[in-house]
Scaffold this motif. Structure first.
Motif, PDB file in Angstrom:
ATOM      1  N   LEU A 167      80.214   8.101 142.150  1.00 14.40           N
ATOM      2  CA  LEU A 167      80.436   7.513 143.403  1.00 14.40           C
ATOM      3  C   LEU A 167      81.436   7.757 144.086  1.00 14.40           C
ATOM      4  O   LEU A 167      82.598   7.783 143.586  1.00 14.40           O
ATOM      5  CB  LEU A 167      80.302   6.147 143.273  1.00 14.40           C
ATOM      6  CG  LEU A 167      80.264   5.096 144.563  1.00 14.40           C
ATOM      7  CD1 LEU A 167      78.853   5.278 145.345  1.00 14.40           C
ATOM      8  CD2 LEU A 167      80.190   3.531 143.992  1.00 14.40           C
TER       9      LEU A 167
ATOM     10  N   LEU B  12      75.233  -0.170 145.896  1.00 13.51           N
ATOM     11  CA  LEU B  12      74.875   1.030 145.345  1.00 13.51           C
ATOM     12  C   LEU B  12      74.954   0.642 143.780  1.00 13.51           C
ATOM     13  O   LEU B  12      76.021   0.062 143.386  1.00 13.51           O
ATOM     14  CB  LEU B  12      75.621   2.220 145.751  1.00 13.51           C
ATOM     15  CG  LEU B  12      75.199   3.007 147.012  1.00 13.51           C
ATOM     16  CD1 LEU B  12      75.949   3.810 147.423  1.00 13.51           C
ATOM     17  CD2 LEU B  12      73.899   3.044 147.128  1.00 13.51           C
ATOM     18  N   GLN B  13      74.320   0.967 142.913  1.00 11.18           N
ATOM     19  CA  GLN B  13      74.251   0.863 141.430  1.00 11.18           C
ATOM     20  C   GLN B  13      74.698   2.097 140.672  1.00 11.18           C
ATOM     21  O   GLN B  13      73.800   2.991 140.965  1.00 11.18           O
ATOM     22  CB  GLN B  13      73.093   0.165 140.628  1.00 11.18           C
ATOM     23  CG  GLN B  13      72.776  -1.397 141.441  1.00 11.18           C
ATOM     24  CD  GLN B  13      71.401  -1.884 140.710  1.00 11.18           C
ATOM     25  OE1 GLN B  13      71.261  -1.378 139.425  1.00 11.18           O
ATOM     26  NE2 GLN B  13      70.815  -2.564 141.171  1.00 11.18           N
ATOM     27  N   THR B  14      75.862   2.338 140.216  1.00 15.20           N
ATOM     28  CA  THR B  14      75.990   3.736 139.777  1.00 15.20           C
ATOM     29  C   THR B  14      76.242   3.551 138.064  1.00 15.20           C
ATOM     30  O   THR B  14      76.737   2.840 137.328  1.00 15.20           O
ATOM     31  CB  THR B  14      77.344   4.120 140.246  1.00 15.20           C
ATOM     32  OG1 THR B  14      77.373   4.130 141.659  1.00 15.20           O
ATOM     33  CG2 THR B  14      77.752   5.669 139.869  1.00 15.20           C
TER      34      THR B  14
END
Lengths: 120, 120
Positions: free
Chosen positions: A75, A67-69
């Motif tokens: 997140l 997951l790219q936040t």
């Protein structure tokens, strides 16, 4: 108590070293600068909130998801879930909120592990 | 779980009506749009964290202090402390983190009070 996040970040030199900027019931509010790779770990009893202030935080899970936040996104890593944070070469700034009992790298202990948290 | 804050705010029409976007141990992460005046209240047992996303949040205390909190700043209102949030005419967007047990307006009940929180 009002806190300016950018002013606090100016005082932080190290990467992967969280500092406390506030307390909220049984939780600490922390800031950390991240760069490069961190260790796989989990927090058995604590959910962990990442508020990304600068850059892109990559979070890898055991099922292969990454997951790219980015800034403007949050997140939450649920308790007990193995995760490996890393960055793509750039420095990333995050605000963390998690229970005071949370150990930095869970039951894993590595060179990067911070055992005694300090206020900044 | 990753959440985009701006996308969630697009779904909110009302002012002073918090919606849940995440849970973190015994806390909710909430978003609210604020505009105009709110009621004096306190939360007897819960500290409350405001992360300002847009605009300037004004927070008045009984001793006459007024703290202005802007994007890039956070404000923690300690448990038991009377506070009155308001804005200066513009719409303000905040992310709140507080225990699930927190009542919207404490023991005060007004027209603006939201008793049943919903996810958005």
């Amino acid at each position: 108590m009002k806190t300016n996040i950018a002013e606090k970040f100016e005082k932080i030199a190290e990467h992967w070293h969280p500092y406390i900027i506030g307390e909220l019931n049984d939780n600490y509010v922390k800031l950390a600068k991240l760069k490069g790779d961190f260790v796989w770990h989990n927090h058995q009893d604590e959910d962990e909130l990442f508020v990304v202030v600068k850059g892109t935080l990559f979070m890898e899970y055991r099922d292969g998801r990454i997951l790219q936040t980015k800034p403007g996104e949050i997140l939450i890593v649920p308790k007990g879930v193995d995760h490996k944070p890393y960055t793509n070469g750039e420095e990333v700034q995050v605000m963390l909120i998690e229970p005071k009992a949370t150990k930095h790298t869970g039951d894993v202990k590595v060179e990067q592990t911070v055992e005694n948290l300090e206020w900044i």
